[in-house]
Design a protein around this motif. Structure first.
Motif, short mmCIF file in Angstrom:
data_model
loop_
_atom_site.label_atom_id
_atom_site.label_comp_id
_atom_site.label_asym_id
_atom_site.label_seq_id
_atom_site.Cartn_x
_atom_site.Cartn_y
_atom_site.Cartn_z
N LEU A 76 -16.59 68.98 38.45
CA LEU A 76 -15.73 70.04 38.97
C LEU A 76 -14.87 70.59 37.84
N PRO A 77 -14.83 71.91 37.69
CA PRO A 77 -14.00 72.49 36.62
C PRO A 77 -12.53 72.11 36.80
N ARG A 78 -11.83 72.05 35.70
CA ARG A 78 -10.39 71.76 35.75
C ARG A 78 -9.65 72.86 36.50
N ALA A 79 -10.09 74.10 36.29
CA ALA A 79 -9.51 75.25 37.00
C ALA A 79 -10.65 76.02 37.67
N LEU A 80 -10.46 76.41 38.92
CA LEU A 80 -11.50 77.14 39.64
C LEU A 80 -10.86 78.05 40.69
N ILE A 81 -11.65 79.02 41.17
CA ILE A 81 -11.20 79.97 42.17
C ILE A 81 -11.82 79.60 43.52
N VAL A 82 -10.97 79.51 44.55
CA VAL A 82 -11.40 79.19 45.91
C VAL A 82 -10.86 80.28 46.84
N HIS A 83 -11.63 80.63 47.90
CA HIS A 83 -11.25 81.77 48.75
C HIS A 83 -10.91 81.38 50.18
N GLN A 84 -10.84 80.10 50.46
CA GLN A 84 -10.49 79.69 51.82
C GLN A 84 -9.46 78.59 51.76
N VAL A 85 -8.43 78.71 52.59
CA VAL A 85 -7.35 77.72 52.66
C VAL A 85 -7.38 77.06 54.02
N SER A 86 -7.33 75.73 54.03
CA SER A 86 -7.27 74.96 55.27
C SER A 86 -5.94 74.23 55.33
N GLU A 87 -5.26 74.34 56.44
CA GLU A 87 -3.95 73.72 56.56
C GLU A 87 -4.10 72.23 56.85
N GLY A 88 -3.45 71.40 56.05
CA GLY A 88 -3.52 69.95 56.23
C GLY A 88 -3.10 69.23 54.97
N ARG A 89 -2.71 67.96 55.10
CA ARG A 89 -2.21 67.20 53.97
C ARG A 89 -3.32 66.64 53.10
N GLN A 90 -4.47 66.31 53.70
CA GLN A 90 -5.50 65.61 52.96
C GLN A 90 -6.37 66.57 52.18
N THR A 91 -7.37 66.01 51.50
CA THR A 91 -8.18 66.78 50.57
C THR A 91 -9.38 67.41 51.28
N PRO A 92 -10.08 68.33 50.62
CA PRO A 92 -11.31 68.87 51.22
C PRO A 92 -12.34 67.78 51.52
N LEU A 93 -12.40 66.73 50.71
CA LEU A 93 -13.37 65.67 50.96
C LEU A 93 -13.08 64.97 52.29
N ASP A 94 -11.82 64.87 52.65
CA ASP A 94 -11.47 64.19 53.90
C ASP A 94 -11.90 64.99 55.12
N ILE A 95 -12.13 66.29 54.96
CA ILE A 95 -12.60 67.10 56.09
C ILE A 95 -14.06 67.53 55.88
N ASP A 96 -14.75 66.76 55.03
CA ASP A 96 -16.17 66.97 54.79
C ASP A 96 -16.48 68.37 54.26
N ARG A 97 -15.62 68.86 53.35
CA ARG A 97 -15.86 70.15 52.71
C ARG A 97 -15.87 69.98 51.20
N SER A 98 -16.46 70.91 50.54
CA SER A 98 -16.51 70.87 49.09
C SER A 98 -15.23 71.49 48.51
N PRO A 99 -14.65 70.88 47.49
CA PRO A 99 -13.46 71.49 46.87
C PRO A 99 -13.78 72.80 46.16
N ARG A 100 -15.07 73.11 46.02
CA ARG A 100 -15.44 74.41 45.45
C ARG A 100 -15.36 75.52 46.49
N ASP A 101 -15.33 75.11 47.79
CA ASP A 101 -15.36 76.10 48.86
C ASP A 101 -14.02 76.28 49.55
N VAL A 102 -13.20 75.25 49.59
CA VAL A 102 -11.97 75.30 50.37
C VAL A 102 -10.89 74.52 49.65
N VAL A 103 -9.65 74.94 49.86
CA VAL A 103 -8.49 74.24 49.34
C VAL A 103 -7.60 73.89 50.53
N THR A 104 -7.07 72.70 50.53
CA THR A 104 -6.18 72.27 51.61
C THR A 104 -4.74 72.29 51.11
N SER A 105 -3.81 72.45 52.06
CA SER A 105 -2.39 72.46 51.70
C SER A 105 -1.53 72.22 52.93
#
Length: 861
Positions: free
Chosen positions: A686-715
């Motif tokens: 995974l690149p150190r810096a990357l562009i993502v176009h979808q935000v999911s509300e939540g404390r945990q990581t994309p992996l915890d919601i079975d998503r790729s960190p290349r596709d979604v960012v959580t916050s």
């Protein structure tokens, strides 16, 4: 209580001495050097010769204590002792040692320096070399504090000096021995010039100081570095109490600065408190000697103590650039609550003999069996049988100055010993005192050892000049002998591995008592005193572990697999699985970005993320650290979790066949292999810096919601979530990009980085570096909100187009800290430059007549 002493004579604890006017004048009234700050006397120059003797004796004591280090390249580096990344370890044995003894024996916690302070030195070296700030460490745990981590003591004099001089193993040892030399010189000057003890008595204190159990068991560790600076500060404090001056106040600030810059707070606090106790006692003692009325004594002593505290306050002000960020970090991390939960674990009566010697019925510093660990309680650091017998000889009439020093020191020593042995009543009271009640037993010993050093010198002086005190000697011998018998009988003869140690303990006790009794005969006191010094050196040298590793420059000449990682790593991270390998914080030394940490104040969000994704089994974790060192060979490892943390290279032990087979089947390729290590590479990190176009509300990581960190960012950052909602990229309805996105890190410094980003539609620039509120972000020169994303990392929202994103870090208190430090340094410079104008006013302020350098009044008992 006070009388005028004829010029040229001084009635002291052990007989007549020359007056201050006859003995002062180290460099003359007009002379100025570094030594005048600490021990200037106005006299005819005799003290200059005494200082020369102190310097020569200090050199001899250093050579006697460290012959293997000086002549045979033995190492005091804890990184060499722990020996993580290099296996061809050779040993030095200058004196005979029993078989089957390991290099670890005789040490209590070499890991503190091996994993924290010594890699910290190399981090400082690299930062200075590259012109980088030390206030953010990007190599540890995806980003961590700098000096605020405390226990790696990045700003200690030893760290800074070693880093500035190149950071090699040879430089480390040269700097370490130099600070030891300065410490012993200042101690001898304190005991002879300020306390007016005999030179032989001062040598006895010097032997105890260098070979004291606390120091030798923690030598080179981050725990014990303040030990080196105690004599410097104490000499300045006591010299100021005798005759206050601007230079001596500057000396206090210098001595206090050495201690305060060493930010291992438990021992920093205790060392400062011990030195200030001696300084305050000296102020009272000199005030009683000079004044006749209680009110005058109180004003004089109060003024002197206020001046001493003023010097310490100036040191703290000059170090505001270090301490304000530390206090800021402590508040942010809730470290006070962490310490408040710590419990005090004492040693016990079974281990009382270890207060005097570590080699008796068992070896107190060797790894304990479960049975012994329960019986002995916590560690007890030996002070020496001979030293303890000499300490009993302080029970005698003393001149008022020495008496005023001894009373609080003895009271504090007894109180601290009662504390570490868990005496009922004492411990409960201390437990209720904030900060002090939470200091661990292993730290309290630094004050015990420092006080004991002074008391040994006073006891030897009293014996040499005032004769034997029978009852204290017999009581002390009975306590040592009783503790020895109690431990031996309770431990049982079937458990005794080294009967020789029993004989040595008894022989030392008998020899010490016999030599002290000889003082009553016609044998010259100097012969007896010198023999006791030599016997004390022999005893404490016998108590050492004479196995040491040979010096090896593991940081500047790393193992081959480290070189492979340095050449190919780039900005990607490494992970080291199992041991040995590249332990956390060694990346800080080698310039390798790591996902682990063996340091203090690990960010809670990252710690939770690391444990959940990488070490879900609590049995494989190491206390509050983030490390894979305890992880076993296994058939599975969360490789997507490592990829999420930006890991490109995984270091594996060559013996971990199951795990190596698993990663090979997963597509990770082996790029390096030797008899000990293998390095496998992530084929698509995974690149150190990357562009993502979808935000999911939540404390945990994309992996915890079975998503790729290349596709979604959580916050769960409310400001970031609100901005994402306003831009229409929150939730599953966000549209994928119509063309490729671009994010390139164009500058990466410790506290400043720049990213060139090109986005086709609204999105998030994600940087998988640790988030902290002190990081700020600018997009095309306009400050924006830096979001907390993916549980522990950074994100900033971008509109379509090309952008230059800049992130900067600085503690919020950094600017005010620089201002305060500048003020403190300016005041210290003014004290030196305007000392002729300040000195008479300072003397008057301290309640003492400003009568110049001709005062001849001395104290007498």
């Amino acid at each position: 209580m006070v009388r005028e002493v004829p010029q040229g004579r001084y009635v002291g604890a052990g007989g007549d001495r020359k007056s201050e006017a006859d003995r002062g004048g180290m460099l003359g009234r007009r002379g100025f050097s570094v030594f005048t700050i600490f021990a200037k006397h106005e006299s005819d120059g005799n003290d200059r010769r005494l200082l020369g003797r102190c310097a020569l004796a200090a050199i001899c004591l250093i050579v006697a204590a460290f012959p293997d280090v000086i002549f045979f390249k033995a190492s005091l580096s804890n990184a060499n002792i722990v020996n993580i990344t290099y296996d061809q370890q050779k040993k030095v044995r200058f004196l005979p040692e029993r078989e089957n003894r390991s290099i670890y024996d005789g040490l209590t916690d070499p890991g503190g320096a091996a994993f924290q302070s010594e890699p910290g030195i190399q981090f400082v070296r690299r930062s200075f070399r590259d012109g980088q700030s030390i206030y953010w460490n990007p190599y540890s745990a995806t980003g961590a504090y700098g000096p605020e981590t405390l226990v790696d003591i990045k700003t200690s004099p030893l760290s800074i000096a070693t880093a500035l001089l190149g950071g090699s193993d040879g430089v480390f040892h040269a700097v370490f021995l130099f600070f030891n030399l300065i410490a012993v010189f200042c101690l001898l000057a304190l005991l002879t010039i300020e306390f007016r003890l005999s030179f032989v008595a001062a040598l006895g204190g010097g032997v105890t100081y260098l070979l004291n159990g606390y120091y030798v068991a923690n030598m080179g560790s981050n725990v014990s570095q303040t030990w080196l600076y105690f004599p410097v500060l104490t000499l300045a404090l006591v010299s100021f109490a005798r005759r206050p001056s601007a230079l001596k106040m500057t000396g206090i600030s210098c001595g206090a600065g050495l201690i305060l810059a060493t930010t291992f707070l438990p021992t920093t606090i205790l060392t400062m408190a011990t030195a200030l106790l001696v300084g305050a006692a000296a102020s009272v003692g000199h005030s009683i000697s000079r004044e006749r009325k209680l009110g005058s004594i109180s004003r004089s002593a109060g003024g002197l103590i206020a001046g001493q505290l003023g010097g310490v306050a100036l040191a703290l002000l000059a170090l505001a650039i270090v301490y304000l960020p530390i206090f800021e970090a402590l508040k942010y991390m809730g470290t006070g609550d962490f310490y408040a939960k710590r419990q005090f674990f004492p040693t016990n009566l079974f281990n009382l003999i270890s207060l005097f010697t570590p080699k008796h019925a068992f070896e107190s510093y060797v790894a304990a069996t479960p049975q012994l660990a329960v019986m002995r309680g916590n560690f007890a650091f030996h002070q020496g049988i001979i030293g303890a017998l000499l300490a009993t000889q302080i029970a005698r009439p003393w001149p008022v100055f020495q008496r005023t020093i001894l009373i609080p020191l003895c009271a504090m020593l007894l109180l601290l010993i009662a504390r570490v042995y868990g005496v009922a009543g004492v411990s409960s009271v201390i437990d209720a005192i904030p900060v002090l009640g939470n200091l661990g037993e292993q730290y309290v010993w630094i004050s015990i050892g420092l006080i004991f050093t002074i008391i040994v010198a006073l006891g030897l002086h009293g014996l040499q000049n005032g004769g034997l005190r029978w009852i204290p000697l017999l009581v002390g011998a009975a306590v040592i002998g009783g503790a020895f018998a109690y431990t031996t009988l309770l431990w049982g003869k079937e458990n005794i591995k080294e009967p020789l140690y029993l004989a040595v303990t008894l022989a030392l006790l008998e020899a010490g008592v016999a030599l002290i009794i000889l003082r009553r005969t016609r044998v010259a006191s100097i012969v007896v005193a010198s023999s006791l010094v030599v016997l004390s050196w022999g005893e404490l040298t016998f108590d050492l572990n004479h196995y040491k590793p040979v010096r090896y420059d593991r940081f500047l000449e790393p193992a081959p697999f480290i070189g492979v990682l340095q050449k190919q790593g780039g900005l990607h991270r490494i992970a080291s699985y199992g041991q040995p390998g590249v332990p956390p914080e060694y990346g800080s030394a080698y310039g390798l970005y790591q996902i682990g940490s063996m340091n203090f104040q690990l960010f809670p969000r990252y710690e939770d993320l690391f444990n959940r994704l990488i070490l879900p089994n609590p049995a494989q974790r190491w206390e509050t650290f983030a490390t894979l060192v305890l992880a076993p060979d296994t058939d599975f490892l969360n490789l997507p979790g490592l990829d999420f943390l930006g890991v490109r290279f995984l270091v594996l032990p060559a013996t971990y066949g199951r795990l190596r087979h698993f990663v090979a089947d997963s597509g990770w390729k082996t790029i390096y292999e030797d008899p000990k290590f293998a390095i496998v590479e992530n084929p698509n990190p995974l690149p150190r810096a990357l562009i993502v176009h979808q935000v999911s509300e939540g404390r945990q990581t994309p992996l915890d919601i079975d998503r790729s960190p290349r596709d979604v960012v959580t916050s769960d950052d409310p400001v970031f979530i609100a901005e994402a909602r306003a831009r229409g990229i929150l939730g599953p309805n966000a549209e994928p990009p119509s063309q490729s996105e671009h994010a390139e890190i164009t500058r990466y410094d410790h506290t400043r980085l720049e990213i060139s980003a090109s986005v086709s539609q609204k999105g998030v620039l994600v940087l998988n570096d640790a988030w902290h509120p002190n990081w700020r972000v600018w997009v095309d020169g306009e400050e924006r909100h830096l979001g907390l994303v993916n549980q522990a990392f950074r994100g900033v929202l971008l509109d379509p187009g090309k952008h230059v994103v800049e992130m900067r870090y600085a503690p919020r208190t950094f600017l005010i800290g620089k201002i305060f430090s500048g003020i403190g340094l300016a005041v210290l410079v003014c004290l030196v430059l305007f000392r002729r104008w300040i000195d008479p006013r300072l003397a008057a302020l301290m309640g003492r007549a400003a009568d110049g350098a001709s005062a001849q009044v001395r104290h007498a008992g």
